[in-house]
Scaffold this motif. Structure first.
Motif, PDB file in Angstrom:
ATOM      1  N   ILE A  84       0.844  -1.033   0.437  1.00  0.00           N
ATOM      2  CA  ILE A  84      -0.087   0.270  -0.241  1.00  0.00           C
ATOM      3  C   ILE A  84       0.680   1.315  -0.164  1.00  0.00           C
ATOM      4  N   GLY A  85       1.604   1.539   0.915  1.00  0.00           N
ATOM      5  CA  GLY A  85       2.775   2.309   0.786  1.00  0.00           C
ATOM      6  C   GLY A  85       3.003   2.777  -0.947  1.00  0.00           C
ATOM      7  N   GLY A  86       3.386   1.797  -1.365  1.00  0.00           N
ATOM      8  CA  GLY A  86       4.443   1.703  -2.571  1.00  0.00           C
ATOM      9  C   GLY A  86       3.581   2.576  -3.685  1.00  0.00           C
ATOM     10  N   ILE A  87       1.964   1.822  -3.760  1.00  0.00           N
ATOM     11  CA  ILE A  87       1.008   2.498  -4.713  1.00  0.00           C
ATOM     12  C   ILE A  87       0.604   3.890  -4.541  1.00  0.00           C
ATOM     13  N   ILE A  88       0.814   4.074  -2.853  1.00  0.00           N
ATOM     14  CA  ILE A  88       1.120   5.596  -2.094  1.00  0.00           C
ATOM     15  C   ILE A  88       1.892   6.197  -2.963  1.00  0.00           C
ATOM     16  N   VAL A  89       3.016   5.920  -2.921  1.00  0.00           N
ATOM     17  CA  VAL A  89       4.288   6.709  -3.300  1.00  0.00           C
ATOM     18  C   VAL A  89       4.382   7.094  -4.621  1.00  0.00           C
ATOM     19  N   CYS A  90       4.228   5.500  -5.650  1.00  0.00           N
ATOM     20  CA  CYS A  90       4.054   5.493  -6.752  1.00  0.00           C
ATOM     21  C   CYS A  90       2.937   6.626  -7.541  1.00  0.00           C
ATOM     22  N   ILE A  91       1.212   7.123  -6.678  1.00  0.00           N
ATOM     23  CA  ILE A  91       0.388   7.629  -7.462  1.00  0.00           C
ATOM     24  C   ILE A  91       1.480   9.205  -7.748  1.00  0.00           C
ATOM     25  N   THR A  92       2.536   9.813  -7.094  1.00  0.00           N
ATOM     26  CA  THR A  92       3.171  11.052  -7.924  1.00  0.00           C
ATOM     27  C   THR A  92       4.187   9.971  -9.061  1.00  0.00           C
ATOM     28  N   ILE A  93       4.520  11.137 -10.007  1.00  0.00           N
ATOM     29  CA  ILE A  93       5.638  10.695 -10.942  1.00  0.00           C
ATOM     30  C   ILE A  93       6.816  10.361 -10.011  1.00  0.00           C
ATOM     31  N   ILE A  94       7.354  11.446  -9.037  1.00  0.00           N
ATOM     32  CA  ILE A  94       8.724  11.611  -8.999  1.00  0.00           C
ATOM     33  C   ILE A  94       8.972  10.576  -7.803  1.00  0.00           C
ATOM     34  N   GLY A  95       7.617  10.203  -7.360  1.00  0.00           N
ATOM     35  CA  GLY A  95       8.046   8.736  -6.250  1.00  0.00           C
ATOM     36  C   GLY A  95       7.833   7.235  -6.675  1.00  0.00           C
ATOM     37  N   ILE A  96       7.986   7.311  -8.220  1.00  0.00           N
ATOM     38  CA  ILE A  96       7.428   6.386  -8.656  1.00  0.00           C
ATOM     39  C   ILE A  96       9.331   4.984  -8.742  1.00  0.00           C
ATOM     40  N   PRO A  97      10.171   5.894  -8.224  1.00  0.00           N
ATOM     41  CA  PRO A  97      11.411   4.879  -7.768  1.00  0.00           C
ATOM     42  C   PRO A  97      10.998   4.595  -6.833  1.00  0.00           C
ATOM     43  N   PHE A  98      10.845   5.478  -5.641  1.00  0.00           N
ATOM     44  CA  PHE A  98      10.466   4.882  -4.281  1.00  0.00           C
ATOM     45  C   PHE A  98       9.891   4.128  -4.130  1.00  0.00           C
ATOM     46  N   GLY A  99       8.327   3.484  -4.662  1.00  0.00           N
ATOM     47  CA  GLY A  99       7.437   3.092  -4.889  1.00  0.00           C
ATOM     48  C   GLY A  99       7.874   1.997  -4.874  1.00  0.00           C
ATOM     49  N   LEU A 100       8.396   1.551  -6.464  1.00  0.00           N
ATOM     50  CA  LEU A 100       9.298   0.467  -6.488  1.00  0.00           C
ATOM     51  C   LEU A 100      10.261   0.374  -5.013  1.00  0.00           C
ATOM     52  N   GLN A 101      10.668   0.965  -4.680  1.00  0.00           N
ATOM     53  CA  GLN A 101      11.414   0.213  -3.192  1.00  0.00           C
ATOM     54  C   GLN A 101      11.120  -0.330  -2.680  1.00  0.00           C
TER      55      GLN A 101
END
Length: 121
Positions: A84-101
């Motif tokens: 769920i944290g990954g999905i929330i972070v991936c919502i923003t374009i800039i957060g996609i690399p962090f969401g993948l982590q």
């Protein structure tokens, strides 16, 4: 990119996360029966220090009993939270690399016994 990602990760919570995983590992290692769980906590702590450029190779068939116990006690809830944290972070374009982590942590949280954290090239 790996260096910049890891530096940003450490600044925005990775160092604190690694510290908490290490403390949890030490607490588990106080008892003899908790040593296997403590070693898995140290695996999470090492991944928390540098997730960018690290790969996880899981082998769920290795240490089946340990993985089942971990999954029931911790892994299922940790996996859901990281996912769920990954999905929330991936919502923003800039957060996609962090969401993948975060997704990498979710994968490790389900079957940590027998999993290897390696540096990719």
């Amino acid at each position: 990119m790996r260096l910049l990602g890891n530096l940003l990760w450490l600044i925005f919570g990775g160092l604190l996360c690694a510290l908490w995983w290490a403390v949890g590992g030490l607490i588990f290692c106080i008892t003899i029966i908790g040593i296997p769980l403590g070693l898995q906590c140290f695996k999470f702590a090492s991944l928390s220090l540098s997730p960018f450029g690290s790969e996880i190779k899981t082998n769920p068939s290795k240490h089946r009993i340990g993985n089942i116990i971990w999954l029931i006690l911790f892994g299922l809830w940790m996996g859901i939270v990281y996912f769920i944290g990954g999905i929330i972070v991936c919502i923003t374009i800039i957060g996609i690399p962090f969401g993948l982590q975060y997704f990498k942590f979710a994968k490790l949280s389900l079957y940590p016994f027998g999993a290897e954290v390696t540096n990719s090239k």
